[in-house]
Scaffold this motif. Structure first.
Motif, PDB file in Angstrom:
ATOM      1  N   THR A 139      -5.248  -2.552 -61.958  1.00  0.00           N
ATOM      2  CA  THR A 139      -4.502  -2.798 -60.729  1.00  0.00           C
ATOM      3  C   THR A 139      -3.547  -1.637 -60.475  1.00  0.00           C
ATOM      4  O   THR A 139      -2.732  -1.282 -61.333  1.00  0.00           O
ATOM      5  N   ILE A 140      -3.641  -1.032 -59.296  1.00  0.00           N
ATOM      6  CA  ILE A 140      -2.767   0.092 -58.947  1.00  0.00           C
ATOM      7  C   ILE A 140      -1.391  -0.460 -58.584  1.00  0.00           C
ATOM      8  O   ILE A 140      -1.258  -1.228 -57.625  1.00  0.00           O
ATOM      9  N   ILE A 141      -0.370  -0.087 -59.351  1.00  0.00           N
ATOM     10  CA  ILE A 141       0.970  -0.621 -59.084  1.00  0.00           C
ATOM     11  C   ILE A 141       1.970   0.467 -58.678  1.00  0.00           C
ATOM     12  O   ILE A 141       3.025   0.152 -58.130  1.00  0.00           O
ATOM     13  N   HIS A 142       1.648   1.739 -58.949  1.00  0.00           N
ATOM     14  CA  HIS A 142       2.525   2.838 -58.541  1.00  0.00           C
ATOM     15  C   HIS A 142       1.675   3.984 -58.006  1.00  0.00           C
ATOM     16  O   HIS A 142       0.595   4.273 -58.529  1.00  0.00           O
ATOM     17  N   PRO A 183      12.675   6.611 -53.944  1.00  0.00           N
ATOM     18  CA  PRO A 183      13.081   7.981 -54.277  1.00  0.00           C
ATOM     19  C   PRO A 183      12.699   8.376 -55.700  1.00  0.00           C
ATOM     20  O   PRO A 183      13.041   7.685 -56.662  1.00  0.00           O
ATOM     21  N   LEU A 184      11.996   9.483 -55.807  1.00  0.00           N
ATOM     22  CA  LEU A 184      11.522  10.005 -57.081  1.00  0.00           C
ATOM     23  C   LEU A 184      12.540  11.018 -57.593  1.00  0.00           C
ATOM     24  O   LEU A 184      12.590  12.155 -57.134  1.00  0.00           O
ATOM     25  N   GLU A 185      13.372  10.583 -58.529  1.00  0.00           N
ATOM     26  CA  GLU A 185      14.470  11.413 -59.005  1.00  0.00           C
ATOM     27  C   GLU A 185      14.438  11.550 -60.516  1.00  0.00           C
ATOM     28  O   GLU A 185      13.855  10.721 -61.224  1.00  0.00           O
ATOM     29  N   GLY A 186      15.054  12.600 -61.000  1.00  0.00           N
ATOM     30  CA  GLY A 186      15.059  12.878 -62.434  1.00  0.00           C
ATOM     31  C   GLY A 186      15.731  11.795 -63.248  1.00  0.00           C
ATOM     32  O   GLY A 186      16.648  11.112 -62.787  1.00  0.00           O
ATOM     33  N   GLY A 187      15.245  11.619 -64.480  1.00  0.00           N
ATOM     34  CA  GLY A 187      15.834  10.660 -65.382  1.00  0.00           C
ATOM     35  C   GLY A 187      15.255   9.261 -65.272  1.00  0.00           C
ATOM     36  O   GLY A 187      15.630   8.363 -66.029  1.00  0.00           O
ATOM     37  N   ILE A 188      14.328   9.060 -64.336  1.00  0.00           N
ATOM     38  CA  ILE A 188      13.705   7.751 -64.160  1.00  0.00           C
ATOM     39  C   ILE A 188      12.507   7.629 -65.104  1.00  0.00           C
ATOM     40  O   ILE A 188      11.729   8.563 -65.258  1.00  0.00           O
ATOM     41  N   ASP A 189      12.363   6.491 -65.730  1.00  0.00           N
ATOM     42  CA  ASP A 189      11.176   6.175 -66.517  1.00  0.00           C
ATOM     43  C   ASP A 189      10.435   5.048 -65.819  1.00  0.00           C
ATOM     44  O   ASP A 189      11.018   4.001 -65.520  1.00  0.00           O
ATOM     45  N   VAL A 190       9.153   5.257 -65.552  1.00  0.00           N
ATOM     46  CA  VAL A 190       8.317   4.249 -64.903  1.00  0.00           C
ATOM     47  C   VAL A 190       7.278   3.792 -65.920  1.00  0.00           C
ATOM     48  O   VAL A 190       6.605   4.619 -66.543  1.00  0.00           O
ATOM     49  N   ILE A 197       6.026   6.869 -68.085  1.00  0.00           N
ATOM     50  CA  ILE A 197       5.997   8.133 -67.345  1.00  0.00           C
ATOM     51  C   ILE A 197       7.438   8.593 -67.191  1.00  0.00           C
ATOM     52  O   ILE A 197       8.240   7.955 -66.510  1.00  0.00           O
ATOM     53  N   ASN A 198       7.780   9.687 -67.864  1.00  0.00           N
ATOM     54  CA  ASN A 198       9.130  10.257 -67.771  1.00  0.00           C
ATOM     55  C   ASN A 198       9.163  11.229 -66.604  1.00  0.00           C
ATOM     56  O   ASN A 198       8.371  12.163 -66.551  1.00  0.00           O
ATOM     57  N   ILE A 199      10.069  11.001 -65.694  1.00  0.00           N
ATOM     58  CA  ILE A 199      10.145  11.838 -64.493  1.00  0.00           C
ATOM     59  C   ILE A 199      11.211  12.909 -64.681  1.00  0.00           C
ATOM     60  O   ILE A 199      12.368  12.615 -64.968  1.00  0.00           O
ATOM     61  N   HIS A 200      10.789  14.152 -64.537  1.00  0.00           N
ATOM     62  CA  HIS A 200      11.693  15.294 -64.649  1.00  0.00           C
ATOM     63  C   HIS A 200      11.845  15.913 -63.263  1.00  0.00           C
ATOM     64  O   HIS A 200      10.882  16.450 -62.719  1.00  0.00           O
TER      65      HIS A 200
END
Length: 350
Positions: A139-142, A183-190, A197-200
Motif C-alpha cells: 500500500t502506497i502511503i507516502h 513540508p519536506l524538511e531536514g531532521g524528519i524521519d518517515v 527514511i531519514n530526511i536530510h
C-alpha cells in the motif's frame, strides 16, 4: 511473420551498437537501396516514432529474407517505458526498487517494507507505480519529490491523490504551488513498515534551492539532482546559478562528506548509458564517487564556481512550462505533456 519487440525484451546491454538512420519517405518504394547496408546475419530492429511506419518497413525487410522485428509502440513507448529493478534489501525484510526510464534518463524509486510503500521522484506514468505496488501487495502511503522538477513532469501528486497517500515537497520549492503538500524538511524521519527514511535537507540546487536528500535504512542515499554518478547538479534553471553555487559546494563538499562513504548513491537521473550497471540499474558507493566524480574533486572554489556557472548544457526543452505544471499552475493534456518532455534530460553540469 515479423515480430514485435516489447520494451522489456530489449535488455540494456543488448542495445545495438550500430544503427542506420533512413528517412521513412525514402523507403516508400522499397528497401532494395539499403540492403547492402543491413547485415543479413543479425536480427534487425526497426524503430519509428509511433510504430506504424516501422511495421511496414520491417515487413519489407522480412520479405527480403532478413530476421527482423519492430519496436512495439515506437519511440513514444521507448520514451515512456519504466523498468523496475530491485537494487537492494533492507535490514528488516524490506526492498528498494529503482524505476529506470531508459529513454529519458529519469530514475525514480519505491521503498517497500512490511506491506507499505513510499515512492520518490515519480514520473507522469503513474499507473506503472500503482500497478507494481498492487502486484507486490504493498500500500502506497507516502510520495516524495526531492525537488520541484524542471526536466520532466512529476507524477507524485497524482499518485498521492489516487492512493490517498501523503505528498511531500520541500517548502523552499513550494512557494508558488497551488496545492496542499506536507513540508519536506531536514531532521524528519518517515517510517515505511519497518524501515526509516531519514530526511536530510541539503539545500543545494540540482535545479532548485529546496533540493533534499534521503538516507534510507542507513544504507542508501537518494541524492535527487544534487549528485549524479558522473557529474553534479546544475544550479541555473531558476536563473540563480551565481547565487546558488556556494550552497551546492557546501552540500557536496561538507554535508555529504559527513555521511558514510559506504552509502549507495541512487540519483534521480543518469546522463549516458555507460553509467548503467550490468543489471541495468544506476548506483555507486558514495566513497567511490568521492574518488572518481570530477565534480567532487575541485579544491579551488573559483574553479568550482566557473565549472558550475559556465560549463552548462542547453536548458531542458519547455523547462519553464514543466515547472509551472509541477507547481499546479497549468494542466496540459497528455499529448502536450509528452511534447514538453521531448529530448534528453539536462540536469547535470558537464
Amino acid at each position: 511473420m515479423i515480430k514485435n519487440s516489447k520494451l522489456n525484451n530489449i535488455y540494456w546491454t543488448s542495445i545495438p551498437k550500430k544503427y542506420l538512420n533512413v528517412p521513412y519517405f525514402e523507403l516508400l518504394d522499397g528497401v532494395e537501396g539499403i540492403l547492402g547496408q543491413v547485415p543479413s546475419d543479425k536480427e534487425i530492429l526497426v524503430v519509428c516514432a509511433k510504430e506504424g511506419s516501422s511495421i511496414m518497413i520491417a515487413d519489407m525487410l522480412f520479405e527480403e529474407g532478413l530476421d527482423v522485428a519492430y519496436l512495439k509502440g515506437g519511440m513514444k513507448a521507448w520514451s515512456e517505458h519504466l523498468e523496475p529493478i530491485k537494487v537492494g534489501n533492507l535490514k528488516d525484510g524490506g526492498e528498494i526498487y529503482q524505476f529506470v526510464r531508459i529513454g529519458k534518463g529519469c530514475l525514480s524509486y519505491m521503498v517497500v517494507s512490511n506491506g507499505e510503500a513510499a515512492i520518490i521522484d515519480a514520473t507522469r506514468m503513474t499507473d506503472i507505480y500503482t500497478k507494481f505496488a498492487e502486484d507486490i501487495n504493498a500500500t502506497i502511503i507516502h510520495v516524495f519529490d526531492t525537488h520541484l522538477h524542471a526536466d520532466h513532469i512529476s507524477g507524485g501528486r497524482a499518485i498521492a491523490e489516487k492512493t490517498n497517500a501523503t505528498y511531500w515537497l520541500p517548502p523552499k520549492d513550494a512557494i508558488e504551488v497551488t496545492y496542499e503538500y506536507q513540508p519536506l524538511e531536514g531532521g524528519i524521519d518517515v517510517t515505511i513498515g519497518n524501515t526509516t527514511i531519514n530526511i536530510h535537507a541539503l539545500y543545494s540546487p540540482g535545479h532548485t534551492i529546496g533540493s533534499t536528500s534521503f538516507v534510507v535504512d542507513e544504507k542508501f542515499l537518494l541524492s535527487g539532482d544534487i549528485l549524479f554518478i558522473d557529474s553534479i547538479g546544475r544550479p541555473d534553471l531558476a536563473g540563480k546559478a551565481e547565487d546558488w553555487v556556494t550552497d551546492l559546494r557546501e552540500s557536496l563538499y561538507k554535508r555529504y562528506r559527513k555521511l558514510s562513504e559506504e552509502l549507495i548513491v541512487l540519483p534521480a537521473h543518469f546522463m549516458i548509458i555507460d553509467e548503467l550497471n550490468e543489471d541495468g540499474s544506476v548506483s555507486k558507493k558514495l566513497g567511490t564517487l568521492f574518488e572518481q566524480n570530477h565534480g567532487l574533486n575541485i579544491e579551488d572554489e573559483n574553479e568550482f564556481r566557473k565549472l558550475v556557472t559556465e560549463n552548462l548544457p542547453p536548458q531542458p526543452n519547455s523547462y519553464q512550462e514543466i515547472r509551472e505544471t509541477n507547481m499546479g499552475k497549468i494542466s496540459p493534456d497528455e499529448e502536450k505533456q509528452r511534447e514538453m518532455e521531448i529530448g534528453p534530460n539536462r540536469c547535470a553540469v558537464r
